[in-house]
Design an enzyme around this catalytic site. Structure first.
Site, PDB file in Angstrom:
ATOM      1  N   CYS A   1       0.815  -1.220   0.000  1.00  0.00           N
ATOM      2  CA  CYS A   1       0.000   0.000   0.000  1.00  0.00           C
ATOM      3  C   CYS A   1       0.846   1.266   0.000  1.00  0.00           C
ATOM      4  O   CYS A   1       0.315   2.366  -0.115  1.00  0.00           O
ATOM      5  CB  CYS A   1      -0.954  -0.001   1.192  1.00  0.00           C
ATOM      6  SG  CYS A   1      -2.099  -1.376   1.142  1.00  0.00           S
TER       7      CYS A   1
ATOM      8  N   HIS B   1      -9.604   3.643  -1.428  1.00  0.00           N
ATOM      9  CA  HIS B   1      -8.240   3.130  -1.369  1.00  0.00           C
ATOM     10  C   HIS B   1      -7.869   2.315  -2.615  1.00  0.00           C
ATOM     11  O   HIS B   1      -7.736   1.093  -2.550  1.00  0.00           O
ATOM     12  CB  HIS B   1      -8.079   2.296  -0.098  1.00  0.00           C
ATOM     13  CG  HIS B   1      -6.688   1.788   0.137  1.00  0.00           C
ATOM     14  ND1 HIS B   1      -5.555   2.391  -0.365  1.00  0.00           N
ATOM     15  CD2 HIS B   1      -6.231   0.708   0.844  1.00  0.00           C
ATOM     16  CE1 HIS B   1      -4.480   1.722   0.013  1.00  0.00           C
ATOM     17  NE2 HIS B   1      -4.867   0.689   0.738  1.00  0.00           N
TER      18      HIS B   1
END
Lengths: 480, 390
Positions: free
Chosen positions: B83, B336
């Site tokens: 991420c 996200h």
């Protein structure tokens, strides 16, 4: 003198009241309940459990062979005893064998193990039998069958039960069978099966042994004789002259169900749990003929009293709430597709990592002592390289460090997945799923032990790995 | 070892609206984000001398950026670091400019998550067939919630209520951003009573599954004013990769991550920050789950260890609070799309430090950070930015 050195058993945690079959289908259910293996169990994993119980406290490297008996092998082609031996952390220079397709395969394996020990040089051979046969939906067999496993260690020293005599009879009849394409067990008319199959063969085997050893029924402490159903079993016991109150070992029909090739062995385990030194037992199984054994219990029996055996496994249980859960547990219905389930299957990866996938090895650093799973070549604690010994975690006790009840992970299976981080006494951490537990009873610090289970079928073979579970114990008084 | 402080500046940024962008491909989203950045910086494709592109699984190699943008045979590298992937594109671009090799470079991050047919990021991770066979994002971060509640003596109710307030805050902030995935407020009761994804985390404790792209134009600090009057300067950037999967890490306490603390130490040291709670004007952090934001307060030095609940209850991190966090709604509400997130977070820091954050604008914004936490989790990145050199 070859004989039995130890015993162990395994009965799945979940039971289904036979009244649930009647609820699902109508009519009246058989009495009692049956054991139901969880969806992550099969005959191989149950055989592992029984063998672990049987070899408690023993070093796998000191075992010389492993025979697996079942009619429900997870593989048609591929040996399972090699997998089980790896899980028991046995050496490579051993003999292994799968004894399959007959209800009698458990005692066939036992007799082969006795012969092997007598012939030498093998001194310790594990026999482990398991079955999870499935009766047709809406049939009596669906109710009468049960899932379970039993194991005996055969050797030539520290004998708990000497095998004084053995006898086998082979008989050809198509009484119960499954073709290679059948999922459910088929049977011919039971009156013929009982009369010309079961009663005739078992009578012959038991009578022959008793006669040639000059024994009458009253000379025996227990008759441990397989029975397909209570009525046929009871009738045969009466005809052989055994007192049903004092001499007849229960078949577990009402508490577990007929566990197929494991059934006679599980009865023997239960008989040994109660046996006193000097007791003589007649032990017989049935299937395509019959095997019979005359046993004499020795003083050594007191040394193996700590096995869970049949007794603890019987008492440690939870009831399945419905027939639907039975269908899920036995993979008889297709659940919604496992959306988003990703993963790989690879025979080479599993082979390369079998020391920790199957044998449950961790690394223990020779410099700083840190124990890490899976094994690490460069130590996480002190960065020393290739300075470690492998230690086995499979029988270690642990406790729950943290957890989650994960519904997302349960896609395609029975929710929730109890995601668990186990901390072992030696400090190693193990991330795995928890099985055979009530999600609402899960809490940080609860005690846990490891159990070998089927994880998935990627690459079209059975991928086995470890899960954790609350220890199987006899519940305390007042417990649920 | 030199510091990166004040060596490079961001002179243009773009962010495609995040969401379930069914009608747009990765290429479409990249084009929109990058052309917004071009326009913001006053440059065109032929001004870009090199580029870094971050995506975790939606494209391969540098050509996934070259093709949609038709960048003319310049060096382009795809980066991936869980991420932290978007941050990684920024980081590599910044270091390439700082060493003097290039004057103007592009960093772009994107992800197309909604073409898989399922919600969430799927089940099962890792490179071994059985080791992490049913690992999920929510399942892993729920480990933190369980252990955090246990360690600090929060009842299930108290624990749930604490993290629920973070969801309420971030949804409120997201409702003020036209590019956020979810632009809807939620109530504490809604969050508390939402269906459980992975106990103790409910639906509103988890960020969405989102498509998006974001981009930044980076140049040397001494050239920045040629592009615009209000460039944003990089003050420090830290990155830490954990050397073992936390799930198997002996002794790991599951109440915070050393990689967060390590990345923070690196970034704060470069930026010369002594007391982050006092010195930072805002922070955009990796709230993949509400519990993650809670422990980030502690890991990044905003709250004392084990006491983030007090700051949550006091409203410290709301738009009007002492240290506003996730002013754009965070992953929770903005969404996200993995490769885009580090740059999207930086986009909000950039706008706040320029005073262009509209209804979300905080007072006297001077110093802000963006933070990502990636993988099982196993990597953290923190970038600190300021609106004036020195």
């Amino acid at each position: 003198m070859a004989g039995i050195k130890s015993y162990g058993a395994y009965i799945p945690y979940h039971r289904l009241s036979r009244s649930e079959f009647a609820k699902a289908w109508g009519g009246i259910g058989l009495p009692g309940e049956r054991a139901v293996a969880s969806a992550d169990e099969d005959s191989l994993t149950m055989a592992v459990e029984a063998a672990f119980d049987c070899t408690k406290g023993m070093d796998g490297a000191k075992l010389d062979g492993l025979f697996f008996a079942t009619t429900t092998s997870p593989y048609k082609e591929k040996q399972c005893s090699t997998i089980i031996a790896s899980v028991l952390d046995m050496d490579k220079e051993i003999r292994t064998g799968d004894f399959t397709t007959s209800l009698r395969s458990g005692t066939t394996a036992l007799r082969a193990a006795l012969d092997a020990v007598r012939a030498g040089p093998a001194k310790n051979i594990v026999v482990t039998a398991a079955d999870c046969r499935i009766g047709f939906p809406y049939s009596t067999q669906e109710q009468s069958y049960g899932d379970g496993a039993a194991s005996l260690l055969v050797g030539d020293s520290d004998i708990i039960a000497e095998v004084e005599d053995c006898y086998s009879v082979s008989d050809e009849l198509t009484d119960v069978w499954r073709r290679d394409s059948d999922q459910f067990v088929r049977e011919w008319e039971d009156r013929w099966v009982i009369m010309h199959g079961y009663s005739k063969n078992v009578s012959q085997a038991v009578s022959t042994i008793m006669k040639r050893n000059n024994l009458s029924a009253k000379d025996l402490a227990k008759a441990v004789i397989y029975g397909p159903d209570p009525r046929s079993h009871g009738g045969l016991m009466r005809r052989l002259g055994f007192d049903p109150q004092t001499q007849v070992q229960d078949t577990f029909f009402n508490a577990v169900g007929n566990t197929g090739s494991a059934s006679a062995l599980m009865m023997l385990v239960a008989a040994l749990e109660e046996a006193k030194p000097g007791d003589r037992l007649i032990f017989s199984s049935y299937g395509d003929g019959a095997d019979a054994f005359l046993l004499r219990v020795t003083e050594q029996i007191e040394k193996v009293r700590d096995r869970r055996g049949a007794k603890t496994h019987l008492a440690s249980k939870a009831m399945l709430p419905s027939y639907g859960k039975y269908l899920v547990a036995r993979n008889l219905v297709e659940l919604p597709p496992a959306a988003g389930l990703r993963g790989m299957g690879s025979a080479t990866v599993m082979w390369r990592t079998k020391n920790w996938v199957l044998s449950c090895h961790a690394s223990k650093c020779r410099k700083c002592g840190l124990v890490t799973y899976p094994p690490q070549r460069v130590c996480y604690g002190c960065q020393s390289k290739d300075e470690f010994d492998e230690v086995n975690l499979s029988r270690e006790q642990g406790k729950l460090f943290t957890y989650s009840l994960d519904n997302l992970a349960a896609t395609g299976i029975n929710p929730p997945v109890i995601q668990s981080v186990v901390e072992f006494e030696g400090g190693a951490r193990f991330y795995c799923m928890m099985t055979d537990a009530d999600p609402q009873a899960v809490e940080v610090n609860m005690p846990l032990e490891m159990t070998f289970r089927k994880i998935h079928e990627f690459a079209n073979f059975h991928n086995y790995f470890w899960k954790c579970r609350p220890p199987r114990e006899i519940p305390a008084e007042g417990g649920k | 070892m030199e510091s990166i402080k004040d060596k490079v500046a961001i002179v243009g940024m773009g962010c495609r609206k995040f969401g379930e962008n069914w009608e747009q491909s990765s290429d479409d989203m990249i084009i929109e984000a990058v052309y917004e950045a071009y326009e913001d910086a006053g440059v065109g494709p032929n001004d870009i001398q090199a580029a870094w592109v971050g995506t975790i699984a939606s494209g391969a190699a540098g050509v996934c950026l070259a093709e949609p943008l038709k960048l003319p045979r310049i060096p382009i590298t795809r980066v991936e670091n869980f991420c932290a992937t978007g941050h990684e594109a920024l980081r590599n671009a910044a270091f390439a400019v700082a060493c003097g090799m290039y004057d103007v470079v592009l960093a772009c991050g994107f992800e197309k998550l909604k073409d898989t047919g399922v919600g969430g990021l799927g089940v099962g991770r890792g490179l071994h067939p059985v080791l992490e066979g049913r690992r999920t994002g929510p399942g892993t971060f729920a480990f933190i919630a369980t252990r955090y509640f246990y360690t600090y003596g929060l009842s299930r109710e108290e624990g749930k209520r604490t993290i629920a307030q973070i969801a309420v805050k971030n949804h409120h902030n997201g409702s003020l951003h036209p590019k956020a995935h979810f632009q809807r407020e939620v109530t504490l009761e809604q969050v508390m009573n939402a269906p459980i994804i992975a106990w103790p985390l409910g639906l509103f404790d988890c960020c969405g599954t989102t498509d998006g792209a974001a981009a930044a134009i980076i140049t040397r600090a001494d050239l920045a004013k040629k592009f615009r009057d209000d460039p944003i300067y990089l003050k420090g950037i830290g990155l830490a990769a954990n050397q073992i999967l936390p799930h198997f890490e002996p002794g790991f306490d599951w109440t915070g991550f050393e990689m967060n603390r390590s990345a923070a130490r690196q970034a704060y040291e470069q930026a010369g920050i002594k007391d982050p709670r006092k010195e930072m004007s805002l922070a955009i952090v990796h709230d993949c789950f509400t519990i993650t934001e809670l422990i980030i307060y502690e890991d990044l030095g905003f709250s004392p260890k084990g006491r983030a609940k007090e700051d949550v209850d006091a409203g410290t991190f709301t738009l009007e609070g002492e240290l506003p966090i996730n002013t754009d709604g965070g992953l929770k509400s903005f969404g996200h799309p993995i490769g885009a997130s580090g740059i999207r977070m930086t986009y909000e820091v950039y706008k706040q430090l320029q005073g262009k954050a509209g209804p979300r604008q905080i007072k006297d914004a001077r110093l802000g950070l963006s933070h990502t936490l990636g993988g099982p989790p196993q990597v953290a990145c923190i970038a600190v930015f300021g609106n004036s050199p020195g």
